[in-house]
Design a protein around this motif. Structure first.
Motif, PDB file in Angstrom:
ATOM      1  N   ALA A  17       8.515  -0.387  12.122  1.00  0.00           N
ATOM      2  CA  ALA A  17       9.400  -1.238  12.499  1.00  0.00           C
ATOM      3  C   ALA A  17       8.808  -2.154  12.350  1.00  0.00           C
ATOM      4  O   ALA A  17       9.172  -3.663  11.625  1.00  0.00           O
ATOM      5  CB  ALA A  17      10.460  -0.886  13.394  1.00  0.00           C
ATOM      6  N   TYR A  18       7.780  -2.689  12.930  1.00  0.00           N
ATOM      7  CA  TYR A  18       6.563  -3.568  13.100  1.00  0.00           C
ATOM      8  C   TYR A  18       6.054  -3.933  11.983  1.00  0.00           C
ATOM      9  O   TYR A  18       5.564  -4.601  11.238  1.00  0.00           O
ATOM     10  CB  TYR A  18       5.733  -3.150  13.956  1.00  0.00           C
ATOM     11  N   GLY A  19       5.739  -2.835  11.228  1.00  0.00           N
ATOM     12  CA  GLY A  19       4.974  -3.054  10.161  1.00  0.00           C
ATOM     13  C   GLY A  19       6.056  -4.056   8.951  1.00  0.00           C
ATOM     14  O   GLY A  19       6.015  -4.595   7.449  1.00  0.00           O
ATOM     15  N   LEU A  20       7.495  -3.276   8.840  1.00  0.00           N
ATOM     16  CA  LEU A  20       8.548  -3.928   7.810  1.00  0.00           C
ATOM     17  C   LEU A  20       8.395  -4.874   7.996  1.00  0.00           C
ATOM     18  O   LEU A  20       8.363  -6.694   7.120  1.00  0.00           O
ATOM     19  CB  LEU A  20       9.183  -3.192   8.167  1.00  0.00           C
ATOM     20  N   ASP A  21       8.303  -5.549   9.464  1.00  0.00           N
ATOM     21  CA  ASP A  21       8.732  -6.958  10.893  1.00  0.00           C
ATOM     22  C   ASP A  21       7.356  -8.397   9.121  1.00  0.00           C
ATOM     23  O   ASP A  21       7.699  -8.683   9.039  1.00  0.00           O
ATOM     24  CB  ASP A  21       8.599  -7.343  11.151  1.00  0.00           C
ATOM     25  N   LEU A  22       6.202  -6.984   9.580  1.00  0.00           N
ATOM     26  CA  LEU A  22       5.191  -8.143   8.921  1.00  0.00           C
ATOM     27  C   LEU A  22       5.196  -8.094   7.141  1.00  0.00           C
ATOM     28  O   LEU A  22       4.480  -9.028   6.522  1.00  0.00           O
ATOM     29  CB  LEU A  22       3.662  -7.601   9.055  1.00  0.00           C
ATOM     30  N   ALA A  23       5.965  -6.656   6.563  1.00  0.00           N
ATOM     31  CA  ALA A  23       6.349  -7.335   5.418  1.00  0.00           C
ATOM     32  C   ALA A  23       6.788  -7.666   4.213  1.00  0.00           C
ATOM     33  O   ALA A  23       6.117  -8.877   3.566  1.00  0.00           O
ATOM     34  CB  ALA A  23       6.507  -5.446   4.962  1.00  0.00           C
ATOM     35  N   ARG A  24       7.442  -7.978   5.208  1.00  0.00           N
ATOM     36  CA  ARG A  24       8.359  -9.386   5.077  1.00  0.00           C
ATOM     37  C   ARG A  24       7.983 -10.390   5.084  1.00  0.00           C
ATOM     38  O   ARG A  24       8.722 -11.113   4.167  1.00  0.00           O
ATOM     39  CB  ARG A  24       9.777  -9.527   5.673  1.00  0.00           C
ATOM     40  N   CYS A  25       7.023 -10.539   6.308  1.00  0.00           N
ATOM     41  CA  CYS A  25       6.132 -12.285   6.067  1.00  0.00           C
ATOM     42  C   CYS A  25       5.301 -12.408   4.933  1.00  0.00           C
ATOM     43  O   CYS A  25       4.556 -12.935   5.110  1.00  0.00           O
ATOM     44  CB  CYS A  25       5.794 -12.289   7.671  1.00  0.00           C
ATOM     45  N   GLY A  26       5.086 -11.083   4.353  1.00  0.00           N
ATOM     46  CA  GLY A  26       4.521 -11.665   3.267  1.00  0.00           C
ATOM     47  C   GLY A  26       2.581 -10.974   3.281  1.00  0.00           C
ATOM     48  O   GLY A  26       1.536 -11.433   3.080  1.00  0.00           O
ATOM     49  N   ARG A  61       1.314   0.932  -0.840  1.00  0.00           N
ATOM     50  CA  ARG A  61       2.124  -0.077  -1.102  1.00  0.00           C
ATOM     51  C   ARG A  61       2.126  -1.769  -1.206  1.00  0.00           C
ATOM     52  O   ARG A  61       1.883  -2.456  -1.218  1.00  0.00           O
ATOM     53  CB  ARG A  61       3.853  -0.005  -1.623  1.00  0.00           C
ATOM     54  N   CYS A  62       1.980  -1.764   0.484  1.00  0.00           N
ATOM     55  CA  CYS A  62       1.116  -2.930   1.340  1.00  0.00           C
ATOM     56  C   CYS A  62      -0.033  -3.937   1.069  1.00  0.00           C
ATOM     57  O   CYS A  62      -0.214  -4.709   1.134  1.00  0.00           O
ATOM     58  CB  CYS A  62       1.248  -2.601   2.666  1.00  0.00           C
ATOM     59  N   ARG A  63      -0.614  -2.795  -0.254  1.00  0.00           N
ATOM     60  CA  ARG A  63      -2.039  -2.714  -0.269  1.00  0.00           C
ATOM     61  C   ARG A  63      -1.592  -4.082  -1.763  1.00  0.00           C
ATOM     62  O   ARG A  63      -2.250  -5.407  -2.019  1.00  0.00           O
ATOM     63  CB  ARG A  63      -2.452  -2.130  -1.460  1.00  0.00           C
ATOM     64  N   ARG A  64      -0.526  -4.508  -2.146  1.00  0.00           N
ATOM     65  CA  ARG A  64      -0.013  -4.872  -3.116  1.00  0.00           C
ATOM     66  C   ARG A  64       1.497  -5.665  -2.996  1.00  0.00           C
ATOM     67  O   ARG A  64       2.518  -4.653  -4.151  1.00  0.00           O
ATOM     68  CB  ARG A  64      -0.473  -4.780  -4.680  1.00  0.00           C
ATOM     69  N   LEU A  65       1.596  -6.666  -1.862  1.00  0.00           N
ATOM     70  CA  LEU A  65       3.460  -6.781  -1.991  1.00  0.00           C
ATOM     71  C   LEU A  65       3.146  -8.234  -3.107  1.00  0.00           C
ATOM     72  O   LEU A  65       3.859  -9.291  -2.614  1.00  0.00           O
ATOM     73  CB  LEU A  65       3.487  -6.834  -0.292  1.00  0.00           C
ATOM     74  N   ARG A  66       3.572  -7.948  -4.301  1.00  0.00           N
ATOM     75  CA  ARG A  66       3.254  -8.937  -5.566  1.00  0.00           C
ATOM     76  C   ARG A  66       5.348  -8.730  -6.046  1.00  0.00           C
ATOM     77  O   ARG A  66       6.024  -9.454  -5.500  1.00  0.00           O
ATOM     78  CB  ARG A  66       3.023  -8.721  -6.461  1.00  0.00           C
ATOM     79  N   SER A  67       4.860  -7.897  -5.872  1.00  0.00           N
ATOM     80  CA  SER A  67       7.040  -7.594  -6.374  1.00  0.00           C
ATOM     81  C   SER A  67       8.184  -7.823  -4.934  1.00  0.00           C
ATOM     82  O   SER A  67       8.873  -6.235  -5.149  1.00  0.00           O
ATOM     83  CB  SER A  67       7.697  -6.652  -7.438  1.00  0.00           C
ATOM     84  N   ASP A 120       9.541  -3.641  -4.027  1.00  0.00           N
ATOM     85  CA  ASP A 120       8.017  -3.346  -2.520  1.00  0.00           C
ATOM     86  C   ASP A 120       9.366  -3.015  -1.728  1.00  0.00           C
ATOM     87  O   ASP A 120       9.030  -2.230  -0.361  1.00  0.00           O
ATOM     88  CB  ASP A 120       6.883  -4.114  -2.265  1.00  0.00           C
ATOM     89  N   LEU A 121       9.752  -4.008  -0.954  1.00  0.00           N
ATOM     90  CA  LEU A 121      10.460  -4.287   0.452  1.00  0.00           C
ATOM     91  C   LEU A 121      11.137  -3.453   0.547  1.00  0.00           C
ATOM     92  O   LEU A 121      11.398  -2.642   1.536  1.00  0.00           O
ATOM     93  CB  LEU A 121      10.978  -5.924   0.981  1.00  0.00           C
ATOM     94  N   GLY A 122      12.365  -3.334  -1.114  1.00  0.00           N
ATOM     95  CA  GLY A 122      13.481  -1.780  -0.544  1.00  0.00           C
ATOM     96  C   GLY A 122      12.689  -0.839  -0.460  1.00  0.00           C
ATOM     97  O   GLY A 122      13.493   0.063   0.733  1.00  0.00           O
ATOM     98  N   LEU A 123      11.262  -0.485  -0.992  1.00  0.00           N
ATOM     99  CA  LEU A 123      10.904   1.036  -0.890  1.00  0.00           C
ATOM    100  C   LEU A 123      10.357   1.531   0.278  1.00  0.00           C
ATOM    101  O   LEU A 123      10.682   2.007   0.837  1.00  0.00           O
ATOM    102  CB  LEU A 123       9.765   1.285  -1.736  1.00  0.00           C
ATOM    103  N   LEU A 124      10.503  -0.618   1.098  1.00  0.00           N
ATOM    104  CA  LEU A 124       9.679   0.231   2.640  1.00  0.00           C
ATOM    105  C   LEU A 124      10.881   0.227   3.545  1.00  0.00           C
ATOM    106  O   LEU A 124      10.554   0.782   4.261  1.00  0.00           O
ATOM    107  CB  LEU A 124       8.978  -1.021   2.501  1.00  0.00           C
TER     108      LEU A 124
END
Lengths: 172, 99
Positions: A55-64, A134-140, A144-148
């Motif tokens: 849950a924490y990781g998804l939040d961080l990914a959403r913030c880029g 996938r978090c290595r390259r959060l470009r699209s 990416d967020l859909g997958l996460l």
């Protein structure tokens, strides 16, 4: 829908366990006496913590924040792997004790239901590793967020199902 | 990289807070488990399990962001599972009579 199908199947498993616990109380209590509930406790805390990390990781990914999100997903993988190792020890302990202790309905249900859950954990670990990658390259960001998000929902379902199994097998 | 979103600190704190509640509920249920034959303890551990399932679904799975029909299906799932477990674990006599 796949997640919901799984929830329905596990609801049936819970019903079978609950029914047999109610109708064969003595057999189940005798079987449970052979369990090391400490293994169940440690594994529950591991999965809950792993779920929180996702849950924490998804939040961080959403913030880029890809690097920090990746660390969170890798933490979740480590905790999930810990769950598998503890489960392997637990299974090994039961098998070492021999077939006499394992005879009877309780251990049949124990191995089948925790085994099916363990397969879900293994699939989840692969999915989490893909998410971390996938978090290595959060470009699209959208894709990416859909997958996460999908991986996260699956992993939380694995955690949620274990919470009920922990209750039915180790607690009640 | 999409760095235009700012870190949602309240949500971060909620994730950690929910984690602390989940771990505490797990340890309490585990400690109470041995005494689950007594009704108050049995009710406590079942209630704690239902609380944990709800917390994971709402805080981590973000089920509140799902379509209404999915939220309704999940609520039905929780209601069916915990009603069945409550009836089987807290008042097993009817099941024994049928079996």
């Amino acid at each position: 829908m796949f997640i919901f199908g799984d929830l329905v199947v596990f609801a049936l498993f819970f019903g079978i366990l609950g029914w047999n616990h109610a109708t064969q109380g003595e057999v189940f209590t005798a079987g449970q006496a052979h369990l090391n509930t400490g293994f169940g406790l440690v594994n529950t805390i591991a999965l809950i913590t792993s779920s929180a990390a996702v849950a924490y990781g998804l939040d961080l990914a959403r913030c880029g924040r890809g690097a920090a999100a990746r660390r969170a997903y890798l933490t979740a993988v480590a905790l999930g792997a810990g769950f598998v190792v503890v489960k392997a020890f637990e299974y090994g302990e039961h098998v070492q004790r021999g077939s006499r202790a394992l005879a009877g309905d309780f251990f049949m249900y124990y191995f089948v239901f925790t085994g099916i859950h363990l397969v879900h954990v293994l699939v989840g670990l692969i999915a989490l590793a893909i998410a971390a990658q996938r978090c290595r390259r959060l470009r699209s960001a959208g894709a990416d967020l859909g997958l996460l998000e999908g991986v996260g929902i699956y992993w939380h379902m694995v955690d949620l199902l274990w919470i009920v199994l922990f209750y039915l097998i180790y607690i009640v | 990289m999409t760095s235009h979103h700012h870190l949602d600190l309240p949500r971060h704190r909620r994730i950690i807070g929910v984690w602390a509640v989940l771990v505490t509920a797990t340890v309490v249920a585990w400690a109470e488990g041995g005494r689950a034959a007594a009704l108050p303890a049995a009710l406590t551990v079942l209630g704690l399990t239902a609380l944990k399932v709800s917390l994971v679904a709402h805080s981590y799975m973000e089920i509140s962001h799902s379509p209404t029909w999915l939220k309704a299906l999940f609520s039905v799932w929780v209601a069916v599972v915990f009603t069945a477990l409550g009836l089987l674990d807290l008042a097993p006599d009817w099941a024994t009579a049928i079996a």
